[in-house]
Design a protein around this motif. Sequence first.
Motif, PDB file in Angstrom:
ATOM      1  N   ARG A  18       0.834  -1.206   0.000  1.00 19.74           N
ATOM      2  CA  ARG A  18       0.000   0.000   0.000  1.00 19.74           C
ATOM      3  C   ARG A  18       0.872   1.260   0.000  1.00 19.74           C
ATOM      4  N   GLN A  19       2.016   1.175   0.667  1.00 16.14           N
ATOM      5  CA  GLN A  19       2.936   2.315   0.677  1.00 16.14           C
ATOM      6  C   GLN A  19       3.558   2.538  -0.701  1.00 16.14           C
ATOM      7  N   ASP A  20       3.640   1.469  -1.491  1.00 23.23           N
ATOM      8  CA  ASP A  20       4.183   1.591  -2.846  1.00 23.23           C
ATOM      9  C   ASP A  20       3.329   2.515  -3.712  1.00 23.23           C
ATOM     10  N   VAL A  21       2.040   2.561  -3.416  1.00 26.50           N
ATOM     11  CA  VAL A  21       1.147   3.455  -4.165  1.00 26.50           C
ATOM     12  C   VAL A  21       1.567   4.903  -3.947  1.00 26.50           C
ATOM     13  N   THR A  22       1.777   5.258  -2.680  1.00 24.79           N
ATOM     14  CA  THR A  22       2.205   6.615  -2.346  1.00 24.79           C
ATOM     15  C   THR A  22       3.536   6.944  -3.016  1.00 24.79           C
ATOM     16  N   LYS A  23       4.462   5.984  -2.976  1.00 23.69           N
ATOM     17  CA  LYS A  23       5.775   6.201  -3.581  1.00 23.69           C
ATOM     18  C   LYS A  23       5.654   6.400  -5.093  1.00 23.69           C
ATOM     19  N   ALA A  24       4.805   5.596  -5.726  1.00 21.04           N
ATOM     20  CA  ALA A  24       4.641   5.687  -7.185  1.00 21.04           C
ATOM     21  C   ALA A  24       4.057   7.030  -7.592  1.00 21.04           C
ATOM     22  N   VAL A  25       3.032   7.477  -6.870  1.00 17.32           N
ATOM     23  CA  VAL A  25       2.396   8.749  -7.190  1.00 17.32           C
ATOM     24  C   VAL A  25       3.367   9.906  -6.957  1.00 17.32           C
ATOM     25  N   SER A  26       4.099   9.836  -5.848  1.00 18.24           N
ATOM     26  CA  SER A  26       5.062  10.900  -5.534  1.00 18.24           C
ATOM     27  C   SER A  26       6.180  10.958  -6.572  1.00 18.24           C
ATOM     28  N   ALA A  27       6.710   9.790  -6.937  1.00 22.68           N
ATOM     29  CA  ALA A  27       7.798   9.738  -7.914  1.00 22.68           C
ATOM     30  C   ALA A  27       7.338  10.264  -9.268  1.00 22.68           C
ATOM     31  N   THR A  28       6.098   9.933  -9.645  1.00 23.56           N
ATOM     32  CA  THR A  28       5.550  10.419 -10.907  1.00 23.56           C
ATOM     33  C   THR A  28       5.448  11.944 -10.909  1.00 23.56           C
ATOM     34  N   GLY A  29       4.935  12.488  -9.800  1.00 26.35           N
ATOM     35  CA  GLY A  29       4.795  13.943  -9.700  1.00 26.35           C
ATOM     36  C   GLY A  29       6.129  14.652  -9.773  1.00 26.35           C
ATOM     37  N   ARG A  30       7.135  14.121  -9.062  1.00 22.02           N
ATOM     38  CA  ARG A  30       8.466  14.740  -9.081  1.00 22.02           C
ATOM     39  C   ARG A  30       9.092  14.644 -10.465  1.00 22.02           C
ATOM     40  N   GLY A  31       8.979  13.473 -11.075  1.00 22.36           N
ATOM     41  CA  GLY A  31       9.579  13.261 -12.385  1.00 22.36           C
ATOM     42  C   GLY A  31       8.980  14.170 -13.445  1.00 22.36           C
ATOM     43  N   LEU A  32       7.655  14.299 -13.412  1.00 18.36           N
ATOM     44  CA  LEU A  32       6.984  15.137 -14.392  1.00 18.36           C
ATOM     45  C   LEU A  32       7.336  16.607 -14.187  1.00 18.36           C
ATOM     46  N   LYS A  33       7.440  17.011 -12.943  1.00  8.84           N
ATOM     47  CA  LYS A  33       7.818  18.398 -12.641  1.00  8.84           C
ATOM     48  C   LYS A  33       9.210  18.712 -13.174  1.00  8.84           C
ATOM     49  N   ASP A  34      10.134  17.759 -13.008  1.00  4.56           N
ATOM     50  CA  ASP A  34      11.502  17.944 -13.510  1.00  4.56           C
ATOM     51  C   ASP A  34      11.519  18.026 -15.042  1.00  4.56           C
ATOM     52  N   GLU A  35      10.705  17.171 -15.677  1.00  2.00           N
ATOM     53  CA  GLU A  35      10.632  17.173 -17.139  1.00  2.00           C
ATOM     54  C   GLU A  35      10.101  18.515 -17.647  1.00  2.00           C
ATOM     55  N   PHE A  36       9.060  19.001 -17.004  1.00  2.00           N
ATOM     56  CA  PHE A  36       8.481  20.290 -17.412  1.00  2.00           C
ATOM     57  C   PHE A  36       9.493  21.423 -17.234  1.00  2.00           C
ATOM     58  N   TYR A  37      10.269  21.344 -16.183  1.00  2.00           N
ATOM     59  CA  TYR A  37      11.286  22.368 -15.921  1.00  2.00           C
ATOM     60  C   TYR A  37      12.308  22.410 -17.055  1.00  2.00           C
ATOM     61  N   MET A  38      12.737  21.201 -17.486  1.00  2.26           N
ATOM     62  CA  MET A  38      13.719  21.129 -18.561  1.00  2.26           C
ATOM     63  C   MET A  38      13.124  21.611 -19.889  1.00  2.26           C
ATOM     64  N   ILE A  39      11.865  21.306 -20.113  1.00  2.09           N
ATOM     65  CA  ILE A  39      11.211  21.753 -21.350  1.00  2.09           C
ATOM     66  C   ILE A  39      11.109  23.278 -21.376  1.00  2.09           C
ATOM     67  N   ASP A  40      10.739  23.856 -20.244  1.00  2.00           N
ATOM     68  CA  ASP A  40      10.611  25.316 -20.166  1.00  2.00           C
ATOM     69  C   ASP A  40      11.943  26.022 -20.410  1.00  2.00           C
ATOM     70  N   ARG A  41      13.028  25.343 -20.100  1.00  2.00           N
ATOM     71  CA  ARG A  41      14.355  25.939 -20.261  1.00  2.00           C
ATOM     72  C   ARG A  41      14.956  25.665 -21.642  1.00  2.00           C
ATOM     73  N   ASP A  42      14.259  24.891 -22.447  1.00  2.00           N
ATOM     74  CA  ASP A  42      14.783  24.543 -23.771  1.00  2.00           C
ATOM     75  C   ASP A  42      14.615  25.739 -24.722  1.00  2.00           C
ATOM     76  N   PRO A  43      15.712  26.352 -25.139  1.00  2.00           N
ATOM     77  CA  PRO A  43      15.623  27.552 -25.998  1.00  2.00           C
ATOM     78  C   PRO A  43      15.216  27.235 -27.434  1.00  2.00           C
ATOM     79  N   LEU A  44      15.301  25.974 -27.805  1.00  2.00           N
ATOM     80  CA  LEU A  44      14.994  25.599 -29.179  1.00  2.00           C
ATOM     81  C   LEU A  44      13.498  25.381 -29.417  1.00  2.00           C
TER      82      LEU A  44
END
Length: 247
Positions: A18-44
């Motif tokens: 059951r704790q794995d659910v929390t970990k999966a959701v949290s990891a997804t949120g962090r990963g997506l946030k990082d991806e969006f950050y990199m996209i926003d910084r892409d000058p191309l």
Amino acid sequence: MKKFDEMLAHYSKLSEIRQDVTKAVSATGRGLKDEFYMIDRDPLLSAHGKFKKKEEVKKQYEEALIKELRRIRDEYDQTVIKARVAAETILNEKPEKPSPTAFSTFERKFNDFKMRLMLQTNAETALRELKDFVNTQTDPYFAYQILNEFPELVQSILGAAGSDAATYKTKLRDVYDTIVSKSMTEEQKKAKSIYDSLEHELDRPLMIEGGAEMNAIRDTFGPQVAKYANNPHQYVLESEQGKEKSE
């Protein structure tokens, strides 16, 4: 590993899963946030390009989360089944037989009790004597022997009760519950508790509606994805869409 230890291990694992659910959701949120950050910084990338890229990445994370929730759901259900099977096996075990001397003593006393009960003409007295005999039992094996012959013991009392038999059935139910409990070892009592507690666990949502995990999924991917969060197998992945149409 003893069946009892195996049961406890499976039962304990459910909490970890059951704790794995929390970990999966949290990891997804962090990963997506990082991806969006990199996209926003892409000058191309243009504003529209960034939007399209974010939608593409978001879909990838969405499906990755669904796949992980499927895995967790499957593991959880399999573990529930394993825990219940182990518990049921323990419940079906017969109590260990005591020493020959102790058994012979019990058998002698039990036979004497059964005869006296059969000859008793007062139902209330017979019921009291049955309660007293049951309450003196401390060995699950002896209680199990009484349990096996309980129908005959009941008939002796109901026969003496005559027209009041219905009233005594209610009283005898309490005695029956007592002897059932006494016929179980401590391990079996624990097994019964676990077995009963998991009865509806296969249908139990792993996330609470309105809970932190569900809200995070809804805020990140929208209500349509949140709708499938507790039923991830109902979500159709892009890789499954062609197959679904062909069927």
